[in-house]
Write a protein that holds these residues in place. Sequence first.
Motif, PDB file in Angstrom:
ATOM      1  N   ARG A 116      -1.482 -17.820  -3.822  1.00 38.41           N
ATOM      2  CA  ARG A 116      -2.625 -18.850  -3.466  1.00 38.41           C
ATOM      3  C   ARG A 116      -3.957 -18.741  -2.355  1.00 38.41           C
ATOM      4  NH1 ARG A 116      -0.266 -24.204  -4.436  1.00 38.41           N
ATOM      5  NH2 ARG A 116      -1.444 -25.826  -3.014  1.00 38.41           N
ATOM      6  N   ARG A 117      -3.628 -17.482  -2.134  1.00 34.58           N
ATOM      7  CA  ARG A 117      -4.704 -16.415  -1.602  1.00 34.58           C
ATOM      8  C   ARG A 117      -5.779 -16.673  -2.710  1.00 34.58           C
ATOM      9  NH1 ARG A 117      -5.001 -15.158   4.384  1.00 34.58           N
ATOM     10  NH2 ARG A 117      -2.446 -15.266   4.930  1.00 34.58           N
ATOM     11  N   ALA A 118      -5.458 -15.933  -4.026  1.00 29.61           N
ATOM     12  CA  ALA A 118      -5.917 -15.390  -4.765  1.00 29.61           C
ATOM     13  C   ALA A 118      -6.267 -15.786  -6.664  1.00 29.61           C
ATOM     14  CB  ALA A 118      -4.766 -14.165  -5.976  1.00 29.61           C
ATOM     15  N   ILE A 119      -6.203 -17.998  -5.599  1.00 30.18           N
ATOM     16  CA  ILE A 119      -6.710 -18.786  -6.744  1.00 30.18           C
ATOM     17  C   ILE A 119      -7.791 -19.664  -6.174  1.00 30.18           C
ATOM     18  CG2 ILE A 119      -5.602 -21.311  -7.872  1.00 30.18           C
ATOM     19  CD1 ILE A 119      -2.864 -20.499  -7.715  1.00 30.18           C
ATOM     20  N   GLY A 120      -8.773 -19.086  -6.989  1.00 30.60           N
ATOM     21  CA  GLY A 120     -10.002 -20.396  -6.296  1.00 30.60           C
ATOM     22  C   GLY A 120     -10.203 -21.928  -6.806  1.00 30.60           C
ATOM     23  N   LEU A 121     -10.883 -22.876  -6.033  1.00 32.09           N
ATOM     24  CA  LEU A 121     -11.142 -23.465  -6.517  1.00 32.09           C
ATOM     25  C   LEU A 121     -13.106 -23.974  -6.009  1.00 32.09           C
ATOM     26  CD1 LEU A 121      -9.362 -26.418  -7.278  1.00 32.09           C
ATOM     27  CD2 LEU A 121      -9.430 -27.283  -5.566  1.00 32.09           C
ATOM     28  N   ARG A 122     -13.519 -24.643  -7.168  1.00 30.11           N
ATOM     29  CA  ARG A 122     -15.018 -24.409  -7.124  1.00 30.11           C
ATOM     30  C   ARG A 122     -15.486 -25.956  -7.524  1.00 30.11           C
ATOM     31  NH1 ARG A 122     -18.142 -20.839 -10.292  1.00 30.11           N
ATOM     32  NH2 ARG A 122     -16.466 -19.256  -8.555  1.00 30.11           N
ATOM     33  N   ILE A 123     -14.977 -26.957  -6.067  1.00 28.65           N
ATOM     34  CA  ILE A 123     -15.963 -27.817  -5.616  1.00 28.65           C
ATOM     35  C   ILE A 123     -16.818 -28.205  -6.031  1.00 28.65           C
ATOM     36  CG2 ILE A 123     -15.266 -30.247  -4.007  1.00 28.65           C
ATOM     37  CD1 ILE A 123     -12.968 -28.302  -3.138  1.00 28.65           C
ATOM     38  N   LYS A 124     -17.210 -29.043  -7.075  1.00 27.59           N
ATOM     39  CA  LYS A 124     -18.711 -29.958  -7.331  1.00 27.59           C
ATOM     40  C   LYS A 124     -19.173 -31.564  -6.384  1.00 27.59           C
ATOM     41  CE  LYS A 124     -19.304 -26.623 -10.672  1.00 27.59           C
ATOM     42  NZ  LYS A 124     -19.331 -27.255 -12.307  1.00 27.59           N
ATOM     43  N   GLU A 125     -19.689 -31.089  -5.222  1.00 25.06           N
ATOM     44  CA  GLU A 125     -20.263 -32.831  -4.783  1.00 25.06           C
ATOM     45  C   GLU A 125     -21.291 -33.202  -4.536  1.00 25.06           C
ATOM     46  OE1 GLU A 125     -17.286 -33.907  -1.906  1.00 25.06           O
ATOM     47  OE2 GLU A 125     -17.366 -31.829  -1.175  1.00 25.06           O
ATOM     48  N   THR A 126     -22.334 -34.029  -5.122  1.00 22.86           N
ATOM     49  CA  THR A 126     -23.557 -34.740  -5.277  1.00 22.86           C
ATOM     50  C   THR A 126     -23.609 -35.034  -3.902  1.00 22.86           C
ATOM     51  OG1 THR A 126     -23.810 -35.292  -6.981  1.00 22.86           O
ATOM     52  CG2 THR A 126     -25.154 -36.481  -5.893  1.00 22.86           C
ATOM     53  N   VAL A 165      -5.439 -31.895  -6.808  1.00 25.41           N
ATOM     54  CA  VAL A 165      -6.217 -30.715  -7.525  1.00 25.41           C
ATOM     55  C   VAL A 165      -5.991 -30.717  -8.553  1.00 25.41           C
ATOM     56  CG1 VAL A 165      -6.513 -28.011  -8.063  1.00 25.41           C
ATOM     57  CG2 VAL A 165      -5.886 -28.618  -5.510  1.00 25.41           C
ATOM     58  N   SER A 166      -4.967 -30.817  -9.233  1.00 24.74           N
ATOM     59  CA  SER A 166      -4.702 -31.329 -10.947  1.00 24.74           C
ATOM     60  C   SER A 166      -5.666 -32.690 -11.107  1.00 24.74           C
ATOM     61  CB  SER A 166      -4.029 -31.608 -11.562  1.00 24.74           C
ATOM     62  OG  SER A 166      -2.939 -29.833 -11.340  1.00 24.74           O
ATOM     63  N   LYS A 167      -5.854 -33.136 -10.429  1.00 21.67           N
ATOM     64  CA  LYS A 167      -6.530 -34.781 -10.539  1.00 21.67           C
ATOM     65  C   LYS A 167      -7.732 -34.829 -10.797  1.00 21.67           C
ATOM     66  CE  LYS A 167      -7.077 -39.290  -8.116  1.00 21.67           C
ATOM     67  NZ  LYS A 167      -6.998 -40.096  -7.310  1.00 21.67           N
ATOM     68  N   TYR A 168      -8.050 -33.978  -9.598  1.00 18.83           N
ATOM     69  CA  TYR A 168      -9.581 -33.905  -9.671  1.00 18.83           C
ATOM     70  C   TYR A 168     -10.077 -32.719 -10.585  1.00 18.83           C
ATOM     71  CZ  TYR A 168     -10.518 -36.775  -5.406  1.00 18.83           C
ATOM     72  OH  TYR A 168     -10.676 -37.976  -5.148  1.00 18.83           O
ATOM     73  N   ILE A 169      -9.112 -32.105 -11.057  1.00 15.05           N
ATOM     74  CA  ILE A 169     -10.245 -30.573 -12.605  1.00 15.05           C
ATOM     75  C   ILE A 169     -10.149 -31.726 -13.343  1.00 15.05           C
ATOM     76  CG2 ILE A 169      -9.111 -28.702 -13.484  1.00 15.05           C
ATOM     77  CD1 ILE A 169      -7.856 -27.507 -10.772  1.00 15.05           C
ATOM     78  N   ASP A 170      -9.114 -32.792 -13.689  1.00 11.37           N
ATOM     79  CA  ASP A 170      -9.213 -33.582 -14.762  1.00 11.37           C
ATOM     80  C   ASP A 170     -10.083 -34.742 -14.842  1.00 11.37           C
ATOM     81  OD1 ASP A 170      -6.384 -32.128 -15.940  1.00 11.37           O
ATOM     82  OD2 ASP A 170      -5.521 -33.883 -15.120  1.00 11.37           O
ATOM     83  N   GLN A 171     -10.851 -34.925 -13.255  1.00 13.21           N
ATOM     84  CA  GLN A 171     -11.877 -35.590 -13.408  1.00 13.21           C
ATOM     85  C   GLN A 171     -13.235 -34.773 -13.509  1.00 13.21           C
ATOM     86  OE1 GLN A 171     -11.444 -37.865 -10.045  1.00 13.21           O
ATOM     87  NE2 GLN A 171      -9.838 -38.964 -11.054  1.00 13.21           N
ATOM     88  N   GLY A 172     -13.317 -33.350 -13.713  1.00 15.57           N
ATOM     89  CA  GLY A 172     -14.437 -32.475 -13.594  1.00 15.57           C
ATOM     90  C   GLY A 172     -14.945 -32.437 -12.186  1.00 15.57           C
ATOM     91  N   VAL A 173     -14.513 -32.752 -11.091  1.00 19.36           N
ATOM     92  CA  VAL A 173     -15.173 -32.754  -9.862  1.00 19.36           C
ATOM     93  C   VAL A 173     -14.835 -31.531  -9.517  1.00 19.36           C
ATOM     94  CG1 VAL A 173     -15.145 -33.599  -7.630  1.00 19.36           C
ATOM     95  CG2 VAL A 173     -14.468 -35.328  -9.280  1.00 19.36           C
TER      96      VAL A 173
END
Length: 455
Positions: free
Chosen positions: A118-128, A283-291
């Motif tokens: 899980r240290r090797a899995i990144g998440l790029r979060i885009k927020e306005t 995480v899966s929910k927000y990936i599906d929503q494009g966030v």
Amino acid sequence: MMKIEEVKSTTKTQRIAHHSHIKGLGLAEDGTALENSSGMVGQQIAREAAGIFVDLVKSKKLAGRALLMAGPPGTGKTAIALAVAQELGSKVPFYPMVGSEVYSAEVKKTEILMENFRRAIGLRIKETKEVWEGEVTDLKTEEKDDQTGYGKVVSAVVITLKTSKGSKTLKLDPSIHENLTREKVTIGDVIYIEANSGNVKRVGRCDIYNSEYDLEAEEYVPLPKGDVHKKKEIVQDVTLHDLDIANAKPQGGHDFVSLMNQLNKKKKTDITDKLRGEINKVVSKYIDQGVAELVPGVLFIDECHMLDIEAFTFLNRALESTLAPIVILATNRGQSQIRGTDIVSPHGLPVDLLDRLLIIRTTPYNLEDIIKILAIRAQTEGIKISEEALQDLSQIGNEASLRFAILLLTPANILAQTSGREEIGRQDIQEVHELFLHAKQSSKVLEQQADKYIS
């Protein structure tokens, strides 16, 4: 006469590590390996294969698969893995570990592997977000007497931000002063301040100062366009392990604001499979929503033959997960026993795991490659060495090992300096070779004097 003194750089001297000279895979635009580039020498086939591997990672077509780097000791397996990390860039998570790390008296083997996954899995979060952005043209603090009667405290921060469209002066809460100090903001920096949280982010130095002579390397950015007060898309990079740690004691909602706010909580509990499952759902929910966007990174497991059958079974299952990083394994074993069993298998890995792996083979370096590598190492360590001495040292590396030759560089340099020379000569190499034995010489001594040692 006017007195002029040089100002010494304030940049800290960094320790020269074993692979400090590695800057990338050293490939041409068409993917072919250059003879000597980015600190890499030789291993052309392995480097070209690693280049294709990097392209697959970047195009996100390799998630959940693994790569095995197999070859004798000292043939550049770790160097190529680190070069892969350099090629992927700083935004792609790269986490190195050694196979023996999983053995702990307190933590389960599978728990350590899962944590590193899980240290090797990144998440790029885009927020306005609503922000104030611009170049800092003025920065002052207002102070008042401390209520305790000891000295003064900051009561407000007055800052002027400038964009291409105009400038505005803001009076900020004293709590934001800590954020400004932490980011080391000075006049001429381009920053943005989040309206809701007061978080400050220093983007870089305004490019109008590009001609000034800084003591340290600086990143220059253009003057922001538009209004000072605007809505801006903020990109944050975190790993799944960061979210696990932040939510070990879940509080509040399950949106990303709540997830990120937990990072500052001090009180933590154990990370459970249930908690990880809940985080995966969000995480899966927000990936599906494009966030958010998933960034599969690389987990590098060196000396993978040290893992046992339980760990290999876990790896098989974990690689099939939808949230899985790219795994690079490295080993120097041939036909070897799988730890925890009586089964002998290639590289000490189970056959069902070997079926999932792309295998890159590394081969011993020839004399020409050793000469080039030693020259690069000498340059990296700031050591001067004559051509004759470099030839002699390379010959030692060819007979013993490349690692042993690299180890002799620094002692030889010390001998040369002690004798009042700035450059390593042949006599220094000969003397240091007499002082230190390599593994083959030591083994020969043991055979000749076996009766004098306890066996």
